[in-house]
Design a protein around this motif. Structure first.
Motif, PDB file in Angstrom:
ATOM      1  N   GLY A 569       0.818  -1.208   0.000  1.00 54.71           N
ATOM      2  CA  GLY A 569       0.000   0.000   0.000  1.00 54.71           C
ATOM      3  C   GLY A 569       0.851   1.257   0.000  1.00 54.71           C
ATOM      4  O   GLY A 569       0.503   2.258  -0.649  1.00 54.71           O
ATOM      5  N   VAL A 570       1.966   1.231   0.709  1.00 51.75           N
ATOM      6  CA  VAL A 570       2.885   2.381   0.723  1.00 51.75           C
ATOM      7  C   VAL A 570       3.441   2.625  -0.678  1.00 51.75           C
ATOM      8  O   VAL A 570       3.481   3.763  -1.169  1.00 51.75           O
ATOM      9  N   GLY A 607       1.203  11.908   2.277  1.00 54.59           N
ATOM     10  CA  GLY A 607      -0.214  11.674   2.506  1.00 54.59           C
ATOM     11  C   GLY A 607      -0.728  10.473   1.741  1.00 54.59           C
ATOM     12  O   GLY A 607      -1.435   9.621   2.293  1.00 54.59           O
ATOM     13  N   PHE A 608      -0.366  10.356   0.463  1.00 53.30           N
ATOM     14  CA  PHE A 608      -0.803   9.206  -0.322  1.00 53.30           C
ATOM     15  C   PHE A 608      -0.210   7.899   0.219  1.00 53.30           C
ATOM     16  O   PHE A 608      -0.864   6.855   0.205  1.00 53.30           O
ATOM     17  N   MET A 609       1.025   7.944   0.678  1.00 60.08           N
ATOM     18  CA  MET A 609       1.652   6.734   1.235  1.00 60.08           C
ATOM     19  C   MET A 609       0.944   6.302   2.514  1.00 60.08           C
ATOM     20  O   MET A 609       0.733   5.107   2.748  1.00 60.08           O
ATOM     21  N   LEU A 610       0.562   7.251   3.358  1.00 63.03           N
ATOM     22  CA  LEU A 610      -0.175   6.918   4.571  1.00 63.03           C
ATOM     23  C   LEU A 610      -1.548   6.339   4.239  1.00 63.03           C
ATOM     24  O   LEU A 610      -1.999   5.369   4.877  1.00 63.03           O
ATOM     25  N   ILE A 611      -2.198   6.888   3.249  1.00 63.84           N
ATOM     26  CA  ILE A 611      -3.497   6.345   2.837  1.00 63.84           C
ATOM     27  C   ILE A 611      -3.338   4.918   2.319  1.00 63.84           C
ATOM     28  O   ILE A 611      -4.128   4.022   2.647  1.00 63.84           O
ATOM     29  N   GLY A 612      -2.304   4.702   1.506  1.00 60.06           N
ATOM     30  CA  GLY A 612      -2.052   3.347   1.004  1.00 60.06           C
ATOM     31  C   GLY A 612      -1.759   2.366   2.123  1.00 60.06           C
ATOM     32  O   GLY A 612      -2.216   1.215   2.111  1.00 60.06           O
ATOM     33  N   PHE A 613      -0.986   2.821   3.104  1.00 63.90           N
ATOM     34  CA  PHE A 613      -0.673   1.962   4.254  1.00 63.90           C
ATOM     35  C   PHE A 613      -1.944   1.584   5.008  1.00 63.90           C
ATOM     36  O   PHE A 613      -2.137   0.420   5.383  1.00 63.90           O
ATOM     37  N   SER A 614      -2.826   2.539   5.241  1.00 61.53           N
ATOM     38  CA  SER A 614      -4.055   2.257   5.984  1.00 61.53           C
ATOM     39  C   SER A 614      -4.959   1.292   5.224  1.00 61.53           C
ATOM     40  O   SER A 614      -5.573   0.401   5.817  1.00 61.53           O
ATOM     41  N   PRO A 739      -7.231  -6.571  17.242  1.00 60.85           N
ATOM     42  CA  PRO A 739      -8.028  -6.067  16.109  1.00 60.85           C
ATOM     43  C   PRO A 739      -8.486  -4.625  16.299  1.00 60.85           C
ATOM     44  O   PRO A 739      -8.531  -3.852  15.328  1.00 60.85           O
ATOM     45  N   ILE A 740      -8.826  -4.263  17.543  1.00 61.33           N
ATOM     46  CA  ILE A 740      -9.304  -2.900  17.786  1.00 61.33           C
ATOM     47  C   ILE A 740      -8.188  -1.889  17.555  1.00 61.33           C
ATOM     48  O   ILE A 740      -8.384  -0.840  16.920  1.00 61.33           O
ATOM     49  N   TRP A 741      -6.992  -2.186  18.053  1.00 57.66           N
ATOM     50  CA  TRP A 741      -5.870  -1.280  17.837  1.00 57.66           C
ATOM     51  C   TRP A 741      -5.507  -1.187  16.353  1.00 57.66           C
ATOM     52  O   TRP A 741      -5.099  -0.130  15.865  1.00 57.66           O
ATOM     53  N   SER A 742      -5.646  -2.302  15.630  1.00 58.96           N
ATOM     54  CA  SER A 742      -5.393  -2.257  14.182  1.00 58.96           C
ATOM     55  C   SER A 742      -6.398  -1.357  13.485  1.00 58.96           C
ATOM     56  O   SER A 742      -6.052  -0.604  12.560  1.00 58.96           O
ATOM     57  N   THR A 743      -7.655  -1.401  13.943  1.00 56.81           N
ATOM     58  CA  THR A 743      -8.683  -0.525  13.374  1.00 56.81           C
ATOM     59  C   THR A 743      -8.376   0.937  13.683  1.00 56.81           C
ATOM     60  O   THR A 743      -8.496   1.817  12.810  1.00 56.81           O
ATOM     61  N   ILE A 744      -7.977   1.205  14.920  1.00 55.38           N
ATOM     62  CA  ILE A 744      -7.613   2.580  15.296  1.00 55.38           C
ATOM     63  C   ILE A 744      -6.444   3.079  14.457  1.00 55.38           C
ATOM     64  O   ILE A 744      -6.439   4.223  13.973  1.00 55.38           O
ATOM     65  N   LEU A 745      -5.446   2.211  14.260  1.00 55.59           N
ATOM     66  CA  LEU A 745      -4.293   2.590  13.438  1.00 55.59           C
ATOM     67  C   LEU A 745      -4.720   2.874  12.000  1.00 55.59           C
ATOM     68  O   LEU A 745      -4.240   3.832  11.372  1.00 55.59           O
TER      69      LEU A 745
END
Length: 760
Positions: A569-570, A607-614, A739-745
């Motif tokens: 994604g990055v 910004g695009f790299m962070l979006i891809g990572f998420s 899973p919750i922390w992964s969702t928050i991240l």
């Protein structure tokens, strides 16, 4: 024979006549082991039989008698037979056989032994060599019990070395953890009788390691500089925020030149600085060459054979009073080199295995990577010790809030240590492979090095199980020791449950194995041993383990791509940012739209790299944290099979429910959950836990207790278990919301990336 040897034998017999048996044994053991005159050696052994029997060490006396019965000297043989008959008649319950390493079991006896036959008159020389001497006295009177049994050939008696150096039978030794070594079979592969040197590496390959060493030193410097600048800026920001205080102007300066000078000084004095640090923090003592020779005569020959042709003086030797078998080398020049071993390594490895490990350490002397690692240890060891001291101090504070604050500070320091050591991971992996190769070439004994490395892993795992936590020394020295402590955790503890070939298949058959060692300090053990097996075959020697060079197993490419989805994604985000940049500039050139003022700022790429990572985290989340249901959950008895599957990947997320004892550090030393281990039978599994901020109950509160852990077992370079729930026997339940922390991240990184893209 030298006059010194004659005098020693005379002194030993004189001490025996005066009934000073302790002195007599020390002198006569030395003469029996070292004297080239067979007659003098036999006389010393006869004296030892008398000294052992009269001091109550009956099995030792019987063992030496049994060896003397095999003598070609008729007088000695007849005397030994008569003495042996008396001993066995008087003490029938103490009959035993001599261990091939020279160690025998004995117990103190309060009974007086009847007088043995008179000393034989020894006049006929015999070519029979003396038997191995009894074990040397311990170097450290306060050394903790070394609870793992001595590795042995089939049929040999197993023994353990408890506190104080006394030797007792394994059946009588008190061990707080299961003996993981009793079922291990060693093939005892031989060594090359005559071997040809290995081909030299080409010039490009030969400079890779020095260049990597220099790059590691630069990376360490820049990370330290960034941390110092951060602290300086933080101090000034606090001073500005407080009333009536002014910032310190000096702290606005770039500390690069000051740090560079400090680094050069630390590098120059690192051998002597490390001497002091190891002596102060870990109780290092000098290791005399004669003492090393007692444990491994070959090691001293290897030292001389390696150093003398190069015109080097022999490196200084040191020994640490720890039960875990470790060895490492420090120093920036051949004349400043130090080789440090642990008492556990001397006790747990066979003589040829010690020599192989020493040879691999010798190969590091004078190399750039050794100097860089000495610098890194000089920088990181005080930081680690500071974490240890502050966290322990936090546990002594009665005020809960104060103790928590101190604990947070301590674990922040641990994070700094972890970050700094992370700069040396790549260098650590590369240098180990070269050291293995040269160590095998120097000794011509790759099989001894294979056994030595495996026994180090087993010994480290046993030490962790005995101490019920990861020892401070193992973690702080991890980059330099032959086998990493996390790698040892699973490999060393599960070794008794299956074959080494089964354990190591994942390492060299999984086609994606190289991607999972990026955050490891050591190469995969299977890769290391496979290379050593190739050397054994190169010298026409049957290898200790059979790690054949097979084609990689087929693993679904989709599974691997899903595993690395956040990182893909990055890359995808960076590619999308480039396309957007081209599109906006094209539209601007056509006078259709004017957003050039935004996209001339290249921060939008982040910004695009962070979006891809998420998005990558979101895509793999369901697979990474599969539903745990009764129908698909695996139990403790299947753990060995699950962790040895060579096609497994971490994304496979095997749901398990394991029961065992929770090990690890207690209190504020473990706020980050960095040392949580589940002992399932004799198998040790690393646990990963995340908690809510301010959570009142955490897994480390139940260390030392039996627990049941439900979660996802993952197989990477080493297996680990992501906790879902941990339950105690009393019904207390601790949740680990991965899973919750992964969702928050996911949400946080997506929001951050979107903000950067929109604001430019």
């Amino acid at each position: 024979m030298s006059s010194h040897s004659k005098s020693s034998l005379k002194d030993g017999l004189a001490a025996l006549k005066k009934e000073d048996y302790r002195v007599a044994k020390i002198i006569l053991e030395d003469v029996a082991a070292r004297d080239d005159d067979t007659n003098k050696s036999l006389q010393a052994q006869v004296g030892l039989v008398v000294a052992y029997s009269r001091s109550g060490e009956i099995e030792m006396a019987i063992a030496v008698c049994e060896s003397l019965v095999q003598s070609n000297n008729s007088q000695v043989q007849q005397w030994a037979e008569n003495s042996l008959k008396q001993l066995r008649k008087k003490y029938p319950e103490k009959n035993t056989k001599l261990h091939s390493t020279g160690f025998v079991a004995f117990e103190s006896s309060e009974d007086e032994i009847e007088e043995l036959s008179e000393f034989p008159s020894i006049t006929t020389p015999t070519p029979t060599p003396p038997p191995p001497p009894p074990p040397p006295p311990p170097l450290f009177s306060n050394l903790e019990a070394i609870n793992t049994s001595t590795w042995k050939k089939p049929g040999e008696q197993t023994k353990k070395r408890p506190r104080g150096g006394e030797i007792v039978p394994a059946s009588q030794a008190n061990s707080t953890s299961p003996n993981v070594n009793s079922n291990i079979h060693w093939r005892l592969g031989g060594r090359a009788k005559v071997w040809q040197p290995l081909p030299k590496a080409n010039s490009i390959k030969s400079i890779r390691l020095p260049l990597l060493g220099i790059a590691t030193g630069v990376a360490l410097f820049w990370v330290v500089r960034a941390l110092v600048q951060l602290v300086m800026q933080l101090i000034n920001d606090i001073l500005v925020a407080l009333p009536f205080l002014e910032p310190i102007q000096f702290l606005y300066n770039d500390p690069i030149y000051l740090l560079l000078g400090l680094f050069i000084v630390v590098l120059a004095v690192s051998p002597w600085l490390l001497d002091w640090l190891l002596r102060t923090f870990y109780g290092k003592k000098e290791l005399e060459r004669e003492t090393l020779k007692t444990y491994s005569p070959e090691s001293l020959r290897v030292l001389q054979r390696y150093c003398q042709p190069r015109g080097w003086s022999l490196p200084k030797l040191g020994v640490l009073p720890i039960a875990a078998p470790v060895a490492f080398t420090v120093g920036h020049l051949p004349r400043t080199a130090r080789i440090i071993v642990s008492q556990g390594l001397l006790e747990k490895l066979a003589p040829d295995e010690i020599a192989a490990i020493i040879a691999s350490e010798l190969s590091q002397i004078g190399r750039v990577d050794c100097a860089v690692m000495s610098l890194m240890l000089s920088v990181t060891m005080p930081i680690y010790k500071l974490y240890q001291l502050i966290s322990q101090q936090g546990d002594n504070i009665s005020n809960r809030i104060g103790g928590t604050v101190v604990g947070i500070i301590a674990n922040g320091i641990y994070g700094i240590w972890y970050l700094l050591t992370g700069t040396g991971l790549w260098l650590s992996r590369r240098r180990v492979l070269l050291s293995d190769r040269i160590g095998a070439e120097v000794t011509g004994n790759p099989n001894a090095l294979i056994r030595g490395l495996l026994k180090i892993a087993i010994g480290n795992a046993s030490d962790i199980a005995n101490k019920k936590q990861t020892p401070w020394q193992l973690e702080s020295l991890n980059l330099l020791i032959p086998v990493g402590h996390e790698q040892s955790l699973w490999l060393g503890s599960i070794a008794a449950n299956t074959t080494f070939e089964s354990l190591l298949m994942w390492d060299y058959l999984n086609p994606y194995h190289q991607w999972f060692v990026i955050n490891n300090s050591h190469p995969l053990m299977g890769i290391r041993l496979q290379k050593l097996c190739k050397l054994a075959r190169y010298w026409h020697v049957e290898p200790e383990v059979y790690l054949e060079s097979q084609q990689s197993l087929k693993v679904k490419r989709e599974s691997f791509l899903l595993q690395i989805a956040p990182y893909l994604g990055v890359l995808a985000g960076a590619g999308l940012a480039l396309l957007v940049w081209l599109a906006w500039h094209g539209l601007f050139a056509l006078n259709l739209i004017n957003l050039k003022w935004i996209y001339d700022d290249w921060d939008y790429v982040k910004g695009f790299m962070l979006i891809g990572f998420s998005i990558g985290i979101l895509i793999r989340m369901n697979s990474l944290f599969a539903n745990i249901e009764t129908k698909n959950i695996q139990k403790s008895e299947s753990i060995a099979e699950l962790t040895t599957n060579p096609t497994a990947l971490p994304i496979d997320s095997t749901p398990v429910e394991l029961s065992g004892k929770l090990l690890g550090r207690r209190g504020s030393t473990n706020y980050l959950g960095q040392d949580l281990i589940l002992q399932v039978g004799n198998i040790l599994v690393k646990l990963h836990h995340v908690s809510w901020l301010g959570q009142s109950v955490n897994p480390q509160d139940f260390i030392g207790k039996n627990v049941s852990v439900t979660g996802w077992l993952r197989r990477g370079a080493t297996p680990w278990l992501d906790i879902q729930t941990l339950k105690t026997a009393s019904g207390i339940r601790v949740n680990s919301p991965h899973p919750i922390w992964s969702t928050i991240l996911t949400v946080a990184t997506f929001a951050w990336g979107t903000y950067i893209v929109l604001t430019g």
